[in-house]
Write an enzyme that holds these catalytic residues in place. Structure first.
Site, PDB file in Angstrom:
ATOM      1  N   ARG A  18     -21.259 -11.816  -0.009  1.00  0.00           N
ATOM      2  CA  ARG A  18     -22.125 -12.838  -0.596  1.00  0.00           C
ATOM      3  C   ARG A  18     -22.336 -12.544  -2.075  1.00  0.00           C
ATOM      4  O   ARG A  18     -21.859 -11.541  -2.608  1.00  0.00           O
ATOM      5  CB  ARG A  18     -23.467 -12.871   0.133  1.00  0.00           C
ATOM      6  CG  ARG A  18     -24.272 -11.586   0.008  1.00  0.00           C
ATOM      7  CD  ARG A  18     -25.540 -11.632   0.830  1.00  0.00           C
ATOM      8  NE  ARG A  18     -26.332 -10.402   0.662  1.00  0.00           N
ATOM      9  CZ  ARG A  18     -27.428 -10.124   1.354  1.00  0.00           C
ATOM     10  NH1 ARG A  18     -27.857 -10.985   2.277  1.00  0.00           N
ATOM     11  NH2 ARG A  18     -28.095  -9.003   1.138  1.00  0.00           N
ATOM     12  N   TYR A 161     -32.120   1.979 -11.361  1.00  0.00           N
ATOM     13  CA  TYR A 161     -30.955   1.097 -11.331  1.00  0.00           C
ATOM     14  C   TYR A 161     -30.156   1.224 -12.622  1.00  0.00           C
ATOM     15  O   TYR A 161     -28.925   1.331 -12.594  1.00  0.00           O
ATOM     16  CB  TYR A 161     -31.425  -0.340 -11.125  1.00  0.00           C
ATOM     17  CG  TYR A 161     -30.328  -1.370 -11.029  1.00  0.00           C
ATOM     18  CD1 TYR A 161     -29.485  -1.413  -9.928  1.00  0.00           C
ATOM     19  CD2 TYR A 161     -30.146  -2.316 -12.042  1.00  0.00           C
ATOM     20  CE1 TYR A 161     -28.480  -2.365  -9.827  1.00  0.00           C
ATOM     21  CE2 TYR A 161     -29.159  -3.274 -11.945  1.00  0.00           C
ATOM     22  CZ  TYR A 161     -28.325  -3.298 -10.837  1.00  0.00           C
ATOM     23  OH  TYR A 161     -27.332  -4.248 -10.756  1.00  0.00           O
TER      24      TYR A 161
END
Length: 267
Positions: A18, A161
């Site tokens: 996805r 991140y």
């Protein structure tokens, strides 16, 4: 002028079930490549592969936890056998967990390190083994790693991140140097996507608002757009087109490079 035609090429896309990964798999298929989608999301991955087949592409799915070396050791040979070779690896699988440093939780940080950094490194390892002379595919190729604009900017709430995506930049450059030095014939580059309104991108907007960094998710998105000379969020096809370029012969003398696809946000 060399085109972006990938006819006859064989590609493996991690995290391809996805979001950005699915868009990259679709773009590679439209350019003529045969594609194997690798993901932990088996139902969605199989559905995405079926959608590509329905559109006339050659596509399949293999289960893969990118942080698991044994999984890679099964997935890459499966892809090689399914496709009849391997020319392109897109290391796209990744996760993002938002935290203020003052409240840092080491558990999700370690998860990001496992998926984003270890997963990318293992992908390079197994792509090199398959693509180098004498490997199961053995014809060289291209690895495209997916970093992030987070590797080039300081944005609150995403220190962990950002660190993992900065590591991908360094992995890319060292891998390119090793491939060249050892004669593997594999180009290695990375892309720095800007914020894109995928499920992951919009979760970031929600999370930063919940941390009190912005008044609302909409305000968070507006802040990103305000930092972007291009004046908008990225779109999946912006990122997918960059991957097709780096995988193609149009980029045949490009290796060890990072391509920002962020509307100028990280300049």
């Amino acid at each position: 002028m060399t085109s972006y035609d990938l006819s006859g090429r064989k590609a493996l896309v991690t995290g391809g079930a996805r979001g950005l990964g699915a868009g990259m798999a679709e773009a590679l298929a439209k350019a003529g490549a045969s594609v194997v989608i690798a993901d932990v999301l088996e139902d969605e991955g199989k559905q995405t592969a079926q959608a590509l087949r329905d559109a006339g592409a050659t596509a399949d799915f293999v289960p893969l936890d990118v942080a698991d070396d044994d999984n890679w050791a099964e997935a890459v040979p499966n892809a090689v056998n399914t496709l009849g070779g391997l020319d392109i690896l897109v290391n796209n699988a990744g996760i993002e967990v938002t935290n203020l440093l003052v409240d840092l939780d080491p558990t999700p940080l370690r998860a990001m390190l496992d998926v984003n950094v270890v997963g990318t490194a293992l992908g390079i390892k197994h792509a090199f083994r398959a693509m180098r002379p004498g490997g199961a595919a053995g014809a060289g190729g291209a690895v495209v790693n997916i970093a992030s604009v987070a590797a080039t900017i300081a944005f609150p709430g995403i220190a962990g991140y950002s660190a993992t995506k900065s590591a991908i930049d360094r992995l890319t450059r060292v891998a390119a140097a090793e491939s060249g030095k050892l004669g593997y014939g594999v180009r290695v580059n990375c892309v720095y996507p800007g914020l894109t309104p995928t499920a992951m991108g919009m979760k970031l907007a929600v999370d930063t608002a919940e941390l009190g960094l912005f008044g609302s998710p909409e305000e968070a998105v507006e802040a990103v757009v305000g930092l972007t000379p291009g004046g908008r969020l990225g779109q999946v096809d912006d990122m997918a087109d960059a991957v097709v370029f780096l995988a193609s012969d149009a980029a045949k003398f490009i290796t060890g490079a990072g391509l920002p696809v962020d509307g100028g946000m990280g300049m």
